[in-house]
Design a protein around this motif. Structure first.
Motif, mmCIF file in Angstrom:
data_model
loop_
_atom_site.group_PDB
_atom_site.id
_atom_site.type_symbol
_atom_site.label_atom_id
_atom_site.label_comp_id
_atom_site.label_asym_id
_atom_site.label_seq_id
_atom_site.Cartn_x
_atom_site.Cartn_y
_atom_site.Cartn_z
ATOM 1 N N ASP A 8 -16.058 -5.418 14.643
ATOM 2 C CA ASP A 8 -14.815 -5.872 14.003
ATOM 3 C C ASP A 8 -14.483 -5.024 12.785
ATOM 4 O OD1 ASP A 8 -14.653 -7.848 15.914
ATOM 5 O OD2 ASP A 8 -15.400 -9.437 14.586
ATOM 6 N N TYR A 9 -15.495 -4.724 11.995
ATOM 7 C CA TYR A 9 -15.299 -3.930 10.778
ATOM 8 C C TYR A 9 -14.777 -2.533 11.111
ATOM 9 C CZ TYR A 9 -16.550 -1.135 6.690
ATOM 10 O OH TYR A 9 -16.519 -0.255 5.635
ATOM 11 N N GLN A 20 -13.251 -1.553 13.828
ATOM 12 C CA GLN A 20 -11.912 -1.647 14.398
ATOM 13 C C GLN A 20 -10.865 -1.851 13.307
ATOM 14 O OE1 GLN A 20 -11.209 -1.106 17.670
ATOM 15 N NE2 GLN A 20 -9.104 -1.087 16.962
ATOM 16 N N GLN A 21 -11.179 -2.665 12.319
ATOM 17 C CA GLN A 21 -10.236 -2.895 11.223
ATOM 18 C C GLN A 21 -10.032 -1.640 10.396
ATOM 19 O OE1 GLN A 21 -11.157 -6.277 8.844
ATOM 20 N NE2 GLN A 21 -10.917 -7.705 10.548
ATOM 21 N N LYS A 22 -11.098 -0.890 10.171
ATOM 22 C CA LYS A 22 -10.965 0.359 9.417
ATOM 23 C C LYS A 22 -10.070 1.342 10.157
ATOM 24 C CE LYS A 22 -13.976 2.482 7.130
ATOM 25 N NZ LYS A 22 -15.131 3.217 6.608
ATOM 26 N N ASN A 45 -7.732 0.583 12.405
ATOM 27 C CA ASN A 45 -6.364 0.046 12.368
ATOM 28 C C ASN A 45 -5.715 0.262 11.010
ATOM 29 O OD1 ASN A 45 -6.597 -0.792 14.998
ATOM 30 N ND2 ASN A 45 -7.037 -2.916 14.472
ATOM 31 N N HIS A 46 -6.491 0.103 9.955
ATOM 32 C CA HIS A 46 -5.948 0.263 8.608
ATOM 33 C C HIS A 46 -5.621 1.726 8.322
ATOM 34 C CE1 HIS A 46 -5.072 -0.856 4.522
ATOM 35 N NE2 HIS A 46 -5.965 -0.016 4.042
ATOM 36 N N ILE A 90 -2.952 -2.802 7.240
ATOM 37 C CA ILE A 90 -3.066 -4.161 7.758
ATOM 38 C C ILE A 90 -2.577 -5.150 6.706
ATOM 39 C CG2 ILE A 90 -4.918 -3.612 9.372
ATOM 40 C CD1 ILE A 90 -6.914 -4.748 7.407
ATOM 41 N N LYS A 97 -9.884 -8.152 3.757
ATOM 42 C CA LYS A 97 -10.731 -8.563 4.876
ATOM 43 C C LYS A 97 -11.758 -7.485 5.202
ATOM 44 C CE LYS A 97 -11.020 -10.962 9.072
ATOM 45 N NZ LYS A 97 -12.454 -10.936 9.114
ATOM 46 N N ILE A 98 -11.410 -6.226 5.012
ATOM 47 C CA ILE A 98 -12.341 -5.126 5.255
ATOM 48 C C ILE A 98 -13.530 -5.244 4.303
ATOM 49 C CG2 ILE A 98 -12.642 -2.630 5.164
ATOM 50 C CD1 ILE A 98 -9.693 -2.387 6.023
ATOM 51 N N ASP A 140 -15.694 -8.265 5.283
ATOM 52 C CA ASP A 140 -16.531 -7.989 6.446
ATOM 53 C C ASP A 140 -17.720 -7.102 6.091
ATOM 54 O OD1 ASP A 140 -14.885 -9.529 7.975
ATOM 55 O OD2 ASP A 140 -13.897 -7.854 8.990
#
Length: 65
Positions: free
Chosen positions: A24-25, A27-29, A31-32, A37, A42-43, A46
């Motif tokens: 998840d971490y 993927q968020q990085k 996406n950001h 985002i 949230k990054i 996490d």
């Protein structure tokens, strides 16, 4: 998840949650980096959760020796 909740989980559950949190971490990085985002905090959250889980796993490893 709080520190007390982490301590209540089994070692296998912690390993599974660690793997999922890492996915998840990352993927968020990604996406950001592409587009901002809604909640960049949230990054950070996490990343700290991953550290908490790894700390608990290491503590259990040292206690078993």
């Amino acid at each position: 998840m709080k520190k007390e909740e982490i301590k209540e989980l089994s070692t296998q559950d912690l390993k599974e949650r660690l793997e999922q949190a890492r996915k998840d971490y990352l993927q968020q990085k990604i996406n950001h980096a592409i587009s901002p985002i809604d909640n960049p905090a949230k990054i950070t959250h996490d990343r700290k959760m991953i550290a908490r889980i790894k700390t608990e796993l290491r503590q259990r490893e040292l206690n078993n020796k």
